[in-house]
Write a protein that holds these residues in place. Structure first.
Motif, PDB file in Angstrom:
ATOM      1  N   THR A   2     -77.998  11.552  28.157  1.00 13.52           N
ATOM      2  CA  THR A   2     -79.027  10.513  27.947  1.00 13.52           C
ATOM      3  C   THR A   2     -79.801  10.179  28.967  1.00 13.52           C
ATOM      4  OG1 THR A   2     -77.525   8.815  29.057  1.00 13.52           O
ATOM      5  CG2 THR A   2     -77.163   9.287  26.758  1.00 13.52           C
ATOM      6  N   MET A   3     -80.808   9.325  28.994  1.00 15.66           N
ATOM      7  CA  MET A   3     -81.902   8.973  30.014  1.00 15.66           C
ATOM      8  C   MET A   3     -81.020   8.431  31.258  1.00 15.66           C
ATOM      9  SD  MET A   3     -84.842   9.438  29.045  1.00 15.66           S
ATOM     10  CE  MET A   3     -85.652   9.979  27.420  1.00 15.66           C
ATOM     11  N   ALA A  27     -89.246  12.151  24.670  1.00 20.49           N
ATOM     12  CA  ALA A  27     -88.001  11.211  24.628  1.00 20.49           C
ATOM     13  C   ALA A  27     -88.663  10.096  25.184  1.00 20.49           C
ATOM     14  CB  ALA A  27     -86.746  11.608  25.007  1.00 20.49           C
ATOM     15  N   VAL A  28     -89.131  10.224  26.395  1.00 19.89           N
ATOM     16  CA  VAL A  28     -89.737   9.101  27.209  1.00 19.89           C
ATOM     17  C   VAL A  28     -90.774   8.479  26.647  1.00 19.89           C
ATOM     18  CG1 VAL A  28     -90.637   8.398  29.509  1.00 19.89           C
ATOM     19  CG2 VAL A  28     -89.109  10.258  29.313  1.00 19.89           C
ATOM     20  N   ILE A  30     -91.596   8.180  23.513  1.00 20.18           N
ATOM     21  CA  ILE A  30     -91.003   7.452  22.079  1.00 20.18           C
ATOM     22  C   ILE A  30     -90.223   6.103  22.539  1.00 20.18           C
ATOM     23  CG2 ILE A  30     -89.413   7.423  20.318  1.00 20.18           C
ATOM     24  CD1 ILE A  30     -89.866  10.258  19.915  1.00 20.18           C
ATOM     25  N   GLU A  31     -89.588   5.973  23.938  1.00 14.25           N
ATOM     26  CA  GLU A  31     -88.836   5.170  24.545  1.00 14.25           C
ATOM     27  C   GLU A  31     -89.694   3.959  24.849  1.00 14.25           C
ATOM     28  OE1 GLU A  31     -85.215   6.142  26.468  1.00 14.25           O
ATOM     29  OE2 GLU A  31     -85.341   4.377  27.804  1.00 14.25           O
ATOM     30  N   ARG A  32     -90.785   4.603  25.674  1.00 12.47           N
ATOM     31  CA  ARG A  32     -91.495   3.640  26.523  1.00 12.47           C
ATOM     32  C   ARG A  32     -92.988   3.380  25.718  1.00 12.47           C
ATOM     33  NH1 ARG A  32     -90.415   1.960  31.426  1.00 12.47           N
ATOM     34  NH2 ARG A  32     -88.486   2.820  32.275  1.00 12.47           N
ATOM     35  N   THR A  37     -95.830   4.617  29.920  1.00 19.15           N
ATOM     36  CA  THR A  37     -95.241   5.822  30.571  1.00 19.15           C
ATOM     37  C   THR A  37     -95.993   6.449  31.715  1.00 19.15           C
ATOM     38  OG1 THR A  37     -94.023   6.702  28.668  1.00 19.15           O
ATOM     39  CG2 THR A  37     -93.975   8.194  30.333  1.00 19.15           C
ATOM     40  N   HIS A  41     -91.944   7.737  35.695  1.00 21.31           N
ATOM     41  CA  HIS A  41     -91.026   7.783  34.832  1.00 21.31           C
ATOM     42  C   HIS A  41     -90.461   9.119  34.139  1.00 21.31           C
ATOM     43  CE1 HIS A  41     -92.774   3.629  33.678  1.00 21.31           C
ATOM     44  NE2 HIS A  41     -91.560   3.389  34.100  1.00 21.31           N
TER      45      HIS A  41
ATOM     46  N   ARG B 118     -86.024  -4.528  17.425  1.00 19.48           N
ATOM     47  CA  ARG B 118     -85.326  -3.852  18.070  1.00 19.48           C
ATOM     48  C   ARG B 118     -83.839  -4.050  18.251  1.00 19.48           C
ATOM     49  NH1 ARG B 118     -86.965  -1.303  14.735  1.00 19.48           N
ATOM     50  NH2 ARG B 118     -88.290   0.483  14.339  1.00 19.48           N
ATOM     51  N   ASN B 120     -82.929  -6.394  21.219  1.00 22.12           N
ATOM     52  CA  ASN B 120     -82.534  -6.364  22.434  1.00 22.12           C
ATOM     53  C   ASN B 120     -82.035  -8.069  22.869  1.00 22.12           C
ATOM     54  OD1 ASN B 120     -83.220  -4.022  23.458  1.00 22.12           O
ATOM     55  ND2 ASN B 120     -85.601  -4.513  23.307  1.00 22.12           N
TER      56      ASN B 120
END
Lengths: 205, 205
Positions: A2-3, A27-28, A30-32, A37, A41, B118, B120
């Motif tokens: 995982t991150m 992946a980053v 999509i997450e942020r 980003t 990061h 989502r 949180n």
């Protein structure tokens, strides 16, 4: 991994290939979100220094370009496959529907990122343009199948194409590629369901 | 009026109703994401001071709660309408499909926000829970229609429900509620297209 695990690890030797670094970056993104980003990061998520990342790419926009390029190349590749090139339009459209669903599942993070792109940079605008071009190619196929009498003519082709892609693209919201064996629906069942529902609907014929 | 125009205007007298303040907040939540929105952002977008906003609500989470509550109340309201309560399951499912599409278009920003939640915060997790409950109610209806012999049994009901909602929910990606007259597809055509494609598919029967 995982991150969070990456974040807490000490800087590691840079053994990234272009593909493996791209996977981390996507992946980053999509997450942020791409805008949210920074190179910092990316450096933290990859566990290598920013200068190591610059050894691979000019910056984060190049990573975005490669990522959405990978998704778009996968999609456009479908259109030149034999199943998409010969025969009645309805069969070609069915083939494209099946393969688009397969490519989405095989290239999940890259297609997910492509679907979220909103057009703030040159790379994003170019990706949106290519995505629209793909949609138009599919809409043309649908129109041909209506003209050949195989598909219903009472739904406007552009609207039908939008709803068809809406159904396919929604798979990114719940599909879990790494859960093979334990996952809720197997890949072939998802592809078959999309084709059956898109062409013949829920109702018993 | 766009956000940018609001931003540049001088503070105005607070003439907001609960609904009109909510509409402004939802637009900001959609643009910046709920996590990325501060009371300062809301104050600037509304053109009134933060303390004026606190006169209306306890904070941004209350605004989120009202917004997703409005979307969820709209959706659950469908299930108690006569068309969803009597007759064969296939007819009730067709009614729910039609009405869900109509509610999505009528309550576009609120449903868009609901779909992006989502989990949180407590409010977000509760909204996701209610949304799942709605999906389960529709999946149950679909199962009943399969059992009554009206819908095909060769697609797993949970998967069919996901693809059905995928198609409906994708409308938020392109539908423009304020473009009446000039918009590409009229509302009734969109609703009819969803019902036709979902139940009978693209193919000529």
């Amino acid at each position: 991994m995982t991150m969070a695990q990456r974040d807490s690890s000490a800087p590691k030797r840079d053994t990234y290939t272009p593909d493996s670094l791209l996977a981390v970056a996507v992946a980053v993104f999509i997450e942020r979100g791409y805008d949210g980003t920074s190179m910092e990061h990316l450096s933290r998520a990859a566990g290598i220094s920013k200068s190591s990342i610059y050894h691979h790419v000019r910056g984060k926009e190049e990573l975005l370009e490669r990522a959405v390029g990978r998704a778009l190349d996968g999609l456009f590749g479908i259109l030149v496959e034999p199943g998409a090139s010969g025969g009645r339009a309805v069969e070609r459209l069915e083939y494209v529907t099946r393969r688009t669903t397969e490519v989405l599942m095989a290239e999940l993070p890259y297609v997910t990122l492509l679907l979220r792109v909103r057009g703030n940079t040159t790379t994003e605008r170019a990706a949106m343009e290519r995505r629209r071009e793909f949609d138009h190619r599919v809409a043309d196929l649908l129109k041909s199948a209506v003209a050949e009498g195989d598909l219903r003519g009472d739904v406007e082709p552009r609207l039908a194409t939008r709803l068809l892609f809406g159904m396919i693209n929604s798979i990114v919201e719940w599909y879990q590629p790494h859960a093979a064996g334990t996952r809720e629906h197997d890949d072939a069942a998802v592809v078959d369901a999309v084709v059956r529902l898109a062409f013949d609907g829920l109702r018993v014929s």
